[in-house]
Scaffold this active site. Sequence first.
Site, PDB file in Angstrom:
ATOM      1  N   TYR A  54       0.821  -1.212   0.000  1.00 42.06           N
ATOM      2  CA  TYR A  54       0.000   0.000   0.000  1.00 42.06           C
ATOM      3  C   TYR A  54       0.853   1.260   0.000  1.00 42.06           C
ATOM      4  CZ  TYR A  54      -3.860  -3.070   1.464  1.00 42.06           C
ATOM      5  OH  TYR A  54      -4.809  -4.053   1.541  1.00 42.06           O
ATOM      6  N   SER A 236     -13.745  -4.584   1.448  1.00 45.27           N
ATOM      7  CA  SER A 236     -14.686  -4.020   0.464  1.00 45.27           C
ATOM      8  C   SER A 236     -16.145  -4.286   0.837  1.00 45.27           C
ATOM      9  CB  SER A 236     -14.397  -4.554  -0.943  1.00 45.27           C
ATOM     10  OG  SER A 236     -13.166  -4.069  -1.411  1.00 45.27           O
ATOM     11  N   GLY A 239     -18.256  -2.394  -1.388  1.00 51.67           N
ATOM     12  CA  GLY A 239     -17.927  -2.548  -2.802  1.00 51.67           C
ATOM     13  C   GLY A 239     -17.184  -1.352  -3.351  1.00 51.67           C
ATOM     14  N   GLY A 241     -17.372   1.571  -2.559  1.00 52.46           N
ATOM     15  CA  GLY A 241     -18.301   2.686  -2.713  1.00 52.46           C
ATOM     16  C   GLY A 241     -19.457   2.409  -3.647  1.00 52.46           C
ATOM     17  N   LEU A 243     -21.879   0.356  -3.439  1.00 51.69           N
ATOM     18  CA  LEU A 243     -23.160   0.144  -2.765  1.00 51.69           C
ATOM     19  C   LEU A 243     -23.771   1.430  -2.214  1.00 51.69           C
ATOM     20  CD1 LEU A 243     -22.384  -3.296  -1.168  1.00 51.69           C
ATOM     21  CD2 LEU A 243     -24.419  -2.776  -2.522  1.00 51.69           C
ATOM     22  N   THR A 244     -23.080   2.555  -2.362  1.00 50.23           N
ATOM     23  CA  THR A 244     -23.718   3.842  -2.059  1.00 50.23           C
ATOM     24  C   THR A 244     -24.581   4.311  -3.218  1.00 50.23           C
ATOM     25  OG1 THR A 244     -21.939   5.210  -2.988  1.00 50.23           O
ATOM     26  CG2 THR A 244     -21.704   4.498  -0.681  1.00 50.23           C
ATOM     27  N   GLY A 245     -24.384   3.715  -4.378  1.00 46.44           N
ATOM     28  CA  GLY A 245     -25.121   4.107  -5.575  1.00 46.44           C
ATOM     29  C   GLY A 245     -24.443   5.174  -6.406  1.00 46.44           C
ATOM     30  N   LYS A 246     -23.273   5.632  -5.982  1.00 47.36           N
ATOM     31  CA  LYS A 246     -22.675   6.780  -6.673  1.00 47.36           C
ATOM     32  C   LYS A 246     -22.119   6.446  -8.063  1.00 47.36           C
ATOM     33  CE  LYS A 246     -18.172   6.440  -4.294  1.00 47.36           C
ATOM     34  NZ  LYS A 246     -17.297   7.140  -3.330  1.00 47.36           N
TER      35      LYS A 246
END
Length: 348
Positions: A54, A236, A239, A241, A243-246
């Site tokens: 990382y 994750s 996912g 992000g 699964l926020t729908g963005k």
Amino acid sequence: MIEKRRLGRTDLSVSVLCLGTMMYGDQINEADAAAQMDRCLEREITFFDTAELYTIPPKPETQGESERIVGRWIKARGVRDKIILASKITGRSSMPWLRDGDETRLTAAQIKAAIERSLTNLETDYLDLYQTHWPDRRLQLFGGDLRGFHDLGDDAVALEETLSAMTDLQREGKIRHFGLSNETSWGVMRHLAVADAHSFIRPQSIQNGYSLINRTFETGLAEIALREGVGLLAYSPIGQGALTGKYLNGATPPGSRGALYQRMQRYETPSADDAIRAYLDIAKDAGADPAALAMQFVTTRPFVTSNIFGARTVEQLETILSSLDLEWTQDLEAGVNNVHARLPNPCP
């Protein structure tokens, strides 16, 4: 007080949420990372996960910076005794800059070199958990095409060598426990068999992807986690992000990982948007934030030891922390299972 769960068959308990630090050193600067770690410690989230690889996406210029940022924070705050610290050694890869020009492998020599660098980066004498980031044998990973098992080759470093080296690290006091990551059911059972046969260090955890849109862990690995005491450290859970729908309809909001790095292919499958919309509807009906719903789904699974999250902003971090206050009801369980039955694992 935050719930703690036992790590494998050890006497170590870890917070049910774990701070993932793969964005430190690139998308998250050091000052913001320190503020995140301060806030997590306030909320008694004391389990931190990093890796020699990382920050992500991996590149020579920032390799190891996540470990260094975490290490400097721990030293500055004087909290090493309060933090459960986990890191990982890179599995087989074509990133020779990690090993001075050599292919990364899970050999005894490379394990010994990698742990010394990680300990230096983290400014500590030991790790509470040291994990292989992915296997040495050839595998299709990270949502890649899984149809290649007919030609994987047989030139992997022997598990006896890898586990013997990890056992030596434990005897030397450089690691307390050992874990796996991005492993298969076969791989976990082989590690256990070799460890038992030779009295080597035993894997106590497995860090794999798991979320509402990737429940593949439940087939095979969940039973191993429960019966063999190799609990899931889920990564994750939102996912990345998705699964926020963005990211619906191909959107790439400015500043998001999707916009910056174009690494969201795992979440762009034909049925992904339909499944995500269905989970967003469940969250809306429950009056819950979609990210909190996604987090709490993972946290409430019986085979999960800890739920690893990453947050880019203070607001995202607070939403994740709020998931601990979301009551997981039978209606929510039924709702997500109904969606899963219709649209199973769109983003494996």
